[in-house]
Scaffold this motif. Structure first.
Motif, PDB file in Angstrom:
ATOM      1  N   LEU A  37       0.845  -1.195   0.097  1.00 53.00           N
ATOM      2  CA  LEU A  37       0.003   0.010   0.058  1.00 53.00           C
ATOM      3  C   LEU A  37       1.010   1.074  -0.175  1.00 53.00           C
ATOM      4  N   THR A  38       0.610   2.022  -1.065  1.00 50.70           N
ATOM      5  CA  THR A  38       1.497   3.330  -1.261  1.00 50.70           C
ATOM      6  C   THR A  38       0.627   4.548  -1.292  1.00 50.70           C
ATOM      7  N   ALA A  39       0.957   5.644  -0.316  1.00 51.16           N
ATOM      8  CA  ALA A  39       0.307   6.676  -0.369  1.00 51.16           C
ATOM      9  C   ALA A  39       0.844   7.430  -1.655  1.00 51.16           C
ATOM     10  N   MET A  40       0.011   8.237  -2.260  1.00 50.35           N
ATOM     11  CA  MET A  40       0.486   8.775  -3.505  1.00 50.35           C
ATOM     12  C   MET A  40      -0.136  10.243  -3.337  1.00 50.35           C
ATOM     13  N   ARG A  41       0.789  11.233  -4.036  1.00 51.37           N
ATOM     14  CA  ARG A  41       0.401  12.642  -4.387  1.00 51.37           C
ATOM     15  C   ARG A  41       0.401  12.784  -5.862  1.00 51.37           C
ATOM     16  N   ASP A  42      -0.769  12.933  -6.466  1.00 54.61           N
ATOM     17  CA  ASP A  42      -0.931  12.872  -7.854  1.00 54.61           C
ATOM     18  C   ASP A  42      -0.346  11.554  -8.329  1.00 54.61           C
ATOM     19  N   ASP A  43       0.727  11.545  -9.011  1.00 54.72           N
ATOM     20  CA  ASP A  43       1.169  10.176  -9.571  1.00 54.72           C
ATOM     21  C   ASP A  43       2.537   9.917  -8.874  1.00 54.72           C
ATOM     22  N   LYS A  44       2.590  10.476  -7.707  1.00 57.84           N
ATOM     23  CA  LYS A  44       4.111  10.212  -7.301  1.00 57.84           C
ATOM     24  C   LYS A  44       3.933   9.612  -5.751  1.00 57.84           C
ATOM     25  N   PRO A  45       4.638   8.808  -5.424  1.00 55.63           N
ATOM     26  CA  PRO A  45       4.660   8.575  -3.878  1.00 55.63           C
ATOM     27  C   PRO A  45       4.970   9.643  -2.976  1.00 55.63           C
ATOM     28  N   THR A  46       4.149   9.708  -1.662  1.00 59.89           N
ATOM     29  CA  THR A  46       4.493  10.882  -0.907  1.00 59.89           C
ATOM     30  C   THR A  46       5.892  10.567  -0.063  1.00 59.89           C
ATOM     31  N   ARG A  47       6.447  11.431   0.585  1.00 61.80           N
ATOM     32  CA  ARG A  47       7.725  11.340   1.309  1.00 61.80           C
ATOM     33  C   ARG A  47       7.293  10.485   2.379  1.00 61.80           C
ATOM     34  N   LYS A  48       8.202   9.507   2.561  1.00 63.11           N
ATOM     35  CA  LYS A  48       8.249   8.366   3.629  1.00 63.11           C
ATOM     36  C   LYS A  48       6.701   7.685   3.766  1.00 63.11           C
ATOM     37  N   ASN A  49       6.108   7.663   2.619  1.00 63.48           N
ATOM     38  CA  ASN A  49       4.653   7.004   2.528  1.00 63.48           C
ATOM     39  C   ASN A  49       3.579   7.585   3.466  1.00 63.48           C
ATOM     40  N   LYS A  50       3.684   8.872   3.755  1.00 66.03           N
ATOM     41  CA  LYS A  50       2.925   9.549   4.544  1.00 66.03           C
ATOM     42  C   LYS A  50       1.568  10.280   4.060  1.00 66.03           C
ATOM     43  N   LEU A  51       0.462  10.194   4.785  1.00 64.08           N
ATOM     44  CA  LEU A  51      -0.832  10.439   4.238  1.00 64.08           C
ATOM     45  C   LEU A  51      -1.196  11.870   4.265  1.00 64.08           C
ATOM     46  N   LYS A  88      -0.301  14.545   2.623  1.00 60.57           N
ATOM     47  CA  LYS A  88      -0.391  15.312   1.469  1.00 60.57           C
ATOM     48  C   LYS A  88      -1.096  14.296   0.286  1.00 60.57           C
ATOM     49  N   ALA A  89      -1.442  13.143   0.828  1.00 58.43           N
ATOM     50  CA  ALA A  89      -1.747  12.000  -0.127  1.00 58.43           C
ATOM     51  C   ALA A  89      -3.164  12.486  -0.957  1.00 58.43           C
ATOM     52  N   ASN A  90      -3.358  12.248  -2.009  1.00 56.30           N
ATOM     53  CA  ASN A  90      -4.661  12.202  -2.581  1.00 56.30           C
ATOM     54  C   ASN A  90      -5.081  11.207  -3.365  1.00 56.30           C
ATOM     55  N   LYS A  91      -4.419  10.008  -3.321  1.00 56.04           N
ATOM     56  CA  LYS A  91      -4.451   8.751  -3.941  1.00 56.04           C
ATOM     57  C   LYS A  91      -3.677   7.579  -3.290  1.00 56.04           C
ATOM     58  N   LEU A 132      -7.747  10.914   4.901  1.00 54.43           N
ATOM     59  CA  LEU A 132      -6.979   9.804   5.259  1.00 54.43           C
ATOM     60  C   LEU A 132      -6.381  10.062   6.554  1.00 54.43           C
ATOM     61  N   SER A 133      -6.693   9.219   7.881  1.00 57.90           N
ATOM     62  CA  SER A 133      -6.119   9.346   9.011  1.00 57.90           C
ATOM     63  C   SER A 133      -5.082   8.560   9.282  1.00 57.90           C
ATOM     64  N   ALA A 134      -4.199   8.849  10.190  1.00 64.02           N
ATOM     65  CA  ALA A 134      -3.174   7.939  10.360  1.00 64.02           C
ATOM     66  C   ALA A 134      -3.756   6.681  11.262  1.00 64.02           C
ATOM     67  N   GLY A 135      -3.132   5.509  11.186  1.00 70.03           N
ATOM     68  CA  GLY A 135      -3.446   4.174  11.728  1.00 70.03           C
ATOM     69  C   GLY A 135      -3.216   3.081  10.829  1.00 70.03           C
ATOM     70  N   THR A 136      -4.077   2.020  11.087  1.00 69.06           N
ATOM     71  CA  THR A 136      -3.914   0.621  10.794  1.00 69.06           C
ATOM     72  C   THR A 136      -4.929   0.549   9.643  1.00 69.06           C
ATOM     73  N   PHE A 170      -1.446  -2.387   7.151  1.00 66.89           N
ATOM     74  CA  PHE A 170      -0.536  -1.551   6.811  1.00 66.89           C
ATOM     75  C   PHE A 170      -0.389  -0.407   8.067  1.00 66.89           C
ATOM     76  N   ASN A 171       0.334   0.114   8.611  1.00 73.56           N
ATOM     77  CA  ASN A 171       0.432   1.054   9.552  1.00 73.56           C
ATOM     78  C   ASN A 171       1.021   2.353   9.023  1.00 73.56           C
ATOM     79  N   MET A 172      -0.197   3.280   8.562  1.00 73.30           N
ATOM     80  CA  MET A 172       0.341   4.431   7.894  1.00 73.30           C
ATOM     81  C   MET A 172       0.365   5.771   8.876  1.00 73.30           C
ATOM     82  N   GLU A 173       1.522   6.424   8.647  1.00 71.69           N
ATOM     83  CA  GLU A 173       1.472   7.557   9.186  1.00 71.69           C
ATOM     84  C   GLU A 173       0.799   8.903   8.671  1.00 71.69           C
ATOM     85  N   GLU A 174       0.671   9.795   9.334  1.00 69.96           N
ATOM     86  CA  GLU A 174      -0.248  11.077   8.849  1.00 69.96           C
ATOM     87  C   GLU A 174       0.837  12.108   8.070  1.00 69.96           C
TER      88      GLU A 174
END
Length: 292
Positions: free
Chosen positions: A176-190, A192-195, A267-271, A288-292
């Motif tokens: 599971l990867t957090a994305m901003r437009d078509d690029k992964p966000t820094r450190k897979n954080k949520l 700034k993610a919109n995808k 998209l909030s932080a958590g599992t 997956f444990n995702m950070e904000e």
């Protein structure tokens, strides 16, 4: 005065000597602790190698007990995978904690897969033994032909169901990867993610039917809500909401699938729980444990 200075110097020398002895003993103790930890790591690695070797031998034993070509092919594939993991483990140094942890996780997966095949092989052997007994009974007791035919039909249905289970697709390597437009966000954080991107592989399966398949991906947030956007589907007489829907051409070989979710949900932080469904079956899931 001179005697006092001499006495003071002697005290200082003794104190320094004591500190030196204390430091030396501390270093020796630390060295012993490190050596003991290294020995434990070596023992743990050796135990893992023994388990991988034992599992490889168990696959060999099961292959000799089965006449079903499709299941033999699956057992052979799992045996080769287990042997490959064993070879990887042999090349890893015992102090490589990250690689040892990965192979230990793989070992747990191999153990569960092996247990499922043991149950399946035992069940098929029992059915085959039952079929042989009934064939003898048919020849010896013609008066019970009708009852025995009904038994054979029931067993045939059981075998058909087991083959259907073996033909189910299997989703592995889920990520599971957090994305901003078509690029992964820094450190897979949520933040700034919109995808969200879910990537996985549909495993090779020689018994599965080839052709067009619809794969549904469900992404469940920490609060239990499922991210929508992929329509809905039926699972165990229930209608479930999907986060993404993929249509693929399955040829029986390993197939990589990329599923995207894009929406306005917060998209909030958590599992997060990712579940993959196909043909009315749950074919894979991961948390997956995702950070904000």
């Amino acid at each position: 005065m001179k005697k006092a200075l001499i006495a003071l110097a002697i005290l200082v020398i003794l104190a320094l000597a004591g500190v030196a002895v204390w430091l030396f003993m501390g270093l020796q103790q630390q060295k012993q602790v490190n050596q003991e930890m290294q020995e434990l790591a070596e023992l743990d690695k050796q135990e893992m190698e023994n388990e991988y070797q034992r599992f490889t031998m168990q696959y060999s034993e099961m292959i000799t007990q089965i006449n079903n070509d499709s299941i033999v092919a699956q057992l052979t594939q799992e045996q080769m995978r287990t042997q490959q993991l064993l070879e990887e483990l042999k090349k890893v140094k015992s102090d490589d904690a990250r690689e040892i942890a990965r192979l230990k996780k793989e070992l747990a997966t191999v153990r569960e897969v092996l247990r499922s095949y043991i149950r399946q092989v035992d069940s098929l052997n029992q059915i085959n033994e039952s079929l042989r007994s009934e064939n003898l009974q048919i020849r010896d007791e013609l008066a019970q032909t009708n009852r025995e035919k009904q038994g054979l039909q029931s067993e045939k249905q059981s075998l058909t169901e087991k083959v259907a289970i073996a033909a189910q697709l299997d989703a592995t390597g889920i990520s599971l990867t957090a994305m901003r437009d078509d690029k992964p966000t820094r450190k897979n954080k949520l933040k700034k993610a919109n995808k969200l991107l879910v990537t996985y592989s549909i495993s090779k399966n020689v018994t599965a039917t080839n052709g067009q398949r619809v794969i549904y991906t469900c992404i469940k947030k920490p609060n239990g809500d499922v991210l929508g956007g992929g329509g809905s589907f039926t699972y165990e007489n229930r209608t479930l909401k999907a986060s993404a829907r993929n249509s693929i051409e399955y040829t029986g070989e390993q197939t990589t699938v990329r599923a995207y979710w894009e929406g306005s949900d917060v998209l909030s932080a958590g599992t997060y729980l990712v579940s993959i469904f196909a043909d009315g079956n749950l074919i894979g899931s991961a948390r997956f444990n995702m950070e904000e």
